[in-house]
Every structure is written in structure tokens, then in C-alpha cells.
Design a protein around this motif. Structure first.
Motif, PDB file in Angstrom:
ATOM      1  N   HIS A  69      -4.570   0.450   9.717  1.00  0.00           N
ATOM      2  CA  HIS A  69      -5.308  -0.557  10.468  1.00  0.00           C
ATOM      3  C   HIS A  69      -6.774  -0.193  10.562  1.00  0.00           C
ATOM      4  O   HIS A  69      -7.134   0.974  10.620  1.00  0.00           O
ATOM      5  CB  HIS A  69      -4.782  -0.657  11.915  1.00  0.00           C
ATOM      6  CG  HIS A  69      -3.445  -1.293  12.027  1.00  0.00           C
ATOM      7  ND1 HIS A  69      -3.245  -2.631  11.834  1.00  0.00           N
ATOM      8  CD2 HIS A  69      -2.247  -0.776  12.335  1.00  0.00           C
ATOM      9  CE1 HIS A  69      -1.964  -2.908  12.009  1.00  0.00           C
ATOM     10  NE2 HIS A  69      -1.327  -1.803  12.306  1.00  0.00           N
ATOM     11  N   GLU A 127      -2.450  -5.730   6.432  1.00  0.00           N
ATOM     12  CA  GLU A 127      -2.666  -5.821   7.878  1.00  0.00           C
ATOM     13  C   GLU A 127      -3.853  -6.723   8.198  1.00  0.00           C
ATOM     14  O   GLU A 127      -3.815  -7.511   9.142  1.00  0.00           O
ATOM     15  CB  GLU A 127      -2.872  -4.422   8.485  1.00  0.00           C
ATOM     16  CG  GLU A 127      -1.608  -3.565   8.506  1.00  0.00           C
ATOM     17  CD  GLU A 127      -0.451  -4.210   9.250  1.00  0.00           C
ATOM     18  OE1 GLU A 127      -0.684  -5.042  10.150  1.00  0.00           O
ATOM     19  OE2 GLU A 127       0.707  -3.896   8.908  1.00  0.00           O
ATOM     20  N   HIS A 136       1.149 -12.470  14.269  1.00  0.00           N
ATOM     21  CA  HIS A 136       0.763 -11.390  13.344  1.00  0.00           C
ATOM     22  C   HIS A 136       1.979 -10.953  12.511  1.00  0.00           C
ATOM     23  O   HIS A 136       1.906 -10.837  11.290  1.00  0.00           O
ATOM     24  CB  HIS A 136       0.183 -10.194  14.116  1.00  0.00           C
ATOM     25  CG  HIS A 136      -0.046  -8.978  13.257  1.00  0.00           C
ATOM     26  ND1 HIS A 136      -1.281  -8.646  12.746  1.00  0.00           N
ATOM     27  CD2 HIS A 136       0.822  -8.040  12.788  1.00  0.00           C
ATOM     28  CE1 HIS A 136      -1.162  -7.548  12.013  1.00  0.00           C
ATOM     29  NE2 HIS A 136       0.100  -7.156  12.020  1.00  0.00           N
ATOM     30  N   GLU A 137       3.099 -10.743  13.182  1.00  0.00           N
ATOM     31  CA  GLU A 137       4.307 -10.305  12.463  1.00  0.00           C
ATOM     32  C   GLU A 137       4.850 -11.422  11.565  1.00  0.00           C
ATOM     33  O   GLU A 137       5.274 -11.175  10.429  1.00  0.00           O
ATOM     34  CB  GLU A 137       5.381  -9.857  13.464  1.00  0.00           C
ATOM     35  CG  GLU A 137       4.959  -8.675  14.328  1.00  0.00           C
ATOM     36  CD  GLU A 137       4.539  -7.447  13.517  1.00  0.00           C
ATOM     37  OE1 GLU A 137       5.047  -7.267  12.401  1.00  0.00           O
ATOM     38  OE2 GLU A 137       3.682  -6.690  14.007  1.00  0.00           O
ATOM     39  N   HIS A 173       3.121 -11.619   8.253  1.00  0.00           N
ATOM     40  CA  HIS A 173       3.616 -10.704   7.218  1.00  0.00           C
ATOM     41  C   HIS A 173       4.742 -11.364   6.415  1.00  0.00           C
ATOM     42  O   HIS A 173       4.817 -11.215   5.198  1.00  0.00           O
ATOM     43  CB  HIS A 173       4.154  -9.414   7.855  1.00  0.00           C
ATOM     44  CG  HIS A 173       3.086  -8.461   8.306  1.00  0.00           C
ATOM     45  ND1 HIS A 173       2.040  -8.069   7.502  1.00  0.00           N
ATOM     46  CD2 HIS A 173       2.915  -7.805   9.489  1.00  0.00           C
ATOM     47  CE1 HIS A 173       1.273  -7.206   8.159  1.00  0.00           C
ATOM     48  NE2 HIS A 173       1.774  -7.023   9.368  1.00  0.00           N
TER      49      HIS A 173
HETATM   50 ZN    ZN Z   1       1.156  -5.708  10.950  1.00  0.00          ZN
END
Ligand code: ZN
Length: 333
Positions: free
Chosen positions: A284, A242, A215-216, A219
Motif C-alpha cells: 500500500h 491496491e 474497496h474489497e 478487487h
Molecule cells: Zn485491497
């Protein structure tokens, strides 16, 4: 963010704010505390390397890397204690060699092995503050990367007088860093930084832990931080990036050889316990919505993997932002 990584470790170890005189310290306990931190870092580096290597065909920017992370005793709150606990004479040593990386495959980079040369420079000679000095370690890693970029390899010298000559491979441009305290995970475009207290560190299955890292990492490879800089960090923008990061998790996992389904498992396990599910929170969606959005991607990723043996997110991933948004138009010739 950088300063807290190793400063915090000194606090996590039983040094505290008022360190006892070194003679009274329990050095094996100090070493064990550092070891637990290093175990977590190793896990993060192994997963980070697997993701950054597996997605090379699709990442917008690649860098040469040997998968080596150093440690600098000067970055501890009590460098003399850390040095003695690890049995080092100098300040620089191996922290981690990521699994499968050139550094790991060479067999030369065992944990805590002392390093005295980076392409002819001894980083121990570079000036540093007496404690909580983090800049020097950054400098060493920057030097490592610059040398690999310019020379296509690096000679690394050890305190025992031997040298290892290592050639890099290309990986997606993103560093992975463990913070000694906190339970946050962030990505700033160049780095993924995860706090030791993040719940996913307790997930025993590597692919599920990898869901968090992915997930990171998403980004960074999707250029989100720069996009927010250009277009503003208001709530609706943060929500979009997100969502993109969530939805890209299974793609990144699949290309790295993990089961893409683990993306959904990660979101469900983390979210059902740690996310309130409130729809009003900024940034989120609720965790159940996030897991549902991931599940849709998993179907597509599995189909692509079956058909093409890869999940080409550059060609097939549906963006929710205009990645060019905010970039100055180049004038027509
Ligand atoms: Zn995030």
C-alpha cells in the motif's frame, strides 16, 4: 478462511474453549451474542447487495440472486447451544435477507426463521460433522445459486409447512461474508470476507462503511486475484492492484446511490488512525496518498454522474494494470 467464520463466533460468545454444561448457560446472553454478529452481517449484506446491484451495467460477470443468506447450527462450536438459544428444532434458518433484495421484499425471510426445503431438498438431511462444520452451509448456498441459475427461481420451504417461491435478479458476481474474528478484509475473486473486528464496522454512516466494502468488491470486479495468480504477487504488482481498488471506490459507491465523497472520508478516517503512513510498507501507499488518489477520482465521478447519471467504470476508469496480462493469446483463426 472459511472455517473461522462461525467457529470464531462460538468463541466470541461466552462458550470458550471449555463449554460449560448447557444447563448452566445463559441462553439469552448467547442469543444476544449471536444477534450482535447477525446485526453486523446484516449491515454487510445490505451494503454488499447495494453495491452488487448498482454496478450491474459494468460488472464483467453477473449471477442471479435473491439476496438470502442462511445459517447452519452445525457450523457453531456448540450446535446444541446455538439451536436452543435461537429456539430452533433443526439446523438451518434465515441469517439475513439483504435490504431491497427479492428475499427481503417477499417478507418471508425473517431472521432465524427455520428452513427445511431448498427446491425440494432438506439441507438438514445432508450429512455434517458434529460441530464447526462449515462445508454444509457452503453447499446450501451453492445449491441455492445453482437452482436460481438453472430454474430461474426457487421454492424455499419453512418448518411451519409454508413455502415461498422467489425469483432472482441479476447482481455482480461476488459473495460477502462476515468473519467472526479478526480485523482483516480480503477479496479472493469470488468472495469479499471482512472480519468483525475491522474498524469500519464502528463507522455509523453507511456510505463510509460502504467505502471499505467497495474497496474489497473492487478487487473482485477488476479480477485482481486471478491477475496476481497469472503475473505474480510481488510488491510492485500488489501496489498497483491496491491503487486500482482504492481509485474505483467512488465509482462503485456512486452507481450504488452513495455519495462518492464517502470514499475519501473512509480512507482518511481509517488511515489516519490505523495506518502508520510508512512509505516502506509493502502493498500500500501511505493513507494520505491513497486518500489523495481517491479525491482525484471523486472529481471525475461527480462530473460523470452530473452528465450521464452513471459512473461507467468499464468505459472511463483508467487501469494501472493490463487486465489481459498473463492470459494465453488466442491463436488467430
Ligand atoms: Zn485491497
Amino acid at each position: 478462511m472459511r472455517p473461522s467464520a462461525f467457529a470464531a463466533l462460538a468463541l466470541a460468545a461466552p462458550l470458550g474453549a471449555q463449554p460449560a454444561p448447557p444447563a448452566q448457560l445463559d441462553y439469552p446472553a448467547e442469543r444476544a451474542a449471536i444477534g450482535r454478529y447477525q446485526d453486523a452481517d446484516q449491515r454487510l449484506q445490505d451494503v454488499g447487495w447495494t453495491l452488487a446491484k448498482g454496478n450491474v451495467p459494468f460488472c464483467p460477470k453477473l449471477v442471479p440472486s435473491i439476496g438470502l443468506q442462511l445459517q447452519d447450527m452445525a457450523s457453531y462450536g456448540a450446535p446444541a447451544v446455538a439451536r436452543k438459544a435461537l429456539g430452533l428444532k433443526g439446523d438451518f434458518a434465515v441469517q439475513t435477507a439483504a435490504r431491497g433484495s427479492p428475499a427481503a421484499l417477499s417478507g418471508a425471510f425473517t431472521r432465524n426463521r427455520e428452513i427445511t426445503g431448498l427446491d425440494g431438498f432438506d439441507p438438514n438431511q445432508w450429512p455434517a460433522q458434529k460441530a464447526l462444520e462449515w462445508q454444509r452451509l457452503v453447499r446450501a448456498h451453492d445449491h441455492l445459486e445453482a437452482t436460481l441459475t438453472e430454474h430461474g427461481g426457487i421454492a424455499i420451504g419453512f418448518a411451519d409447512g409454508t413455502t415461498a417461491q422467489i425469483a432472482p435478479v441479476q447482481v455482480c458476481a461476488s459473495r460477502f461474508e462476515l468473519m467472526g474474528q479478526g480485523d482483516k478484509a480480503v477479496a479472493d475473486g469470488a468472495r469479499v470476507v471482512i472480519g468483525l473486528g475491522f474498524p469500519a464496522f464502528s463507522y455509523s454512516e453507511e456510505p463510509v462503511f460502504a467505502g471499505l466494502v467497495a474497496h474489497e468488491f473492487a478487487h473482485n470486479v477488476l479480477g485482481h486475484d486471478a491477475w496476481l495468480d497469472r503475473n505474480g504477487r510481488q510488491g510492485k504488482h500488489v501496489r498497483r492492484i491496491e491503487r486500482e481498488a482504492d481509485r474505483l471506490i467512488p465509482w462503485l459507491l456512486a452507481n450504488a446511490g452513495y455519495d462518492p465523497q464517502a470514499a475519501e472520508t473512509f480512507m482518511t478516517r481509517w488511515g489516519s488512525k490505523h495506518d502508520s503512513g510508512l512509505r516502506l510498507r509493502i502493498g500500500h501507499d501511505g493513507w494520505d496518498e491513497r486518500a489523495a488518489a481517491i479525491a482525484i477520482e471523486v472529481v471525475q465521478v461527480k462530473a460523470l454522474m452530473a452528465r450521464e447519471g452513471k459512473a461507467d467504470w468499464r468505459a472511463h476508469f483508467r487501469r494501472e494494470i493490463d487486465p489481459q496480462g498473463g492470459l494465453a493469446r488466442t491463436p488467430k483463426p
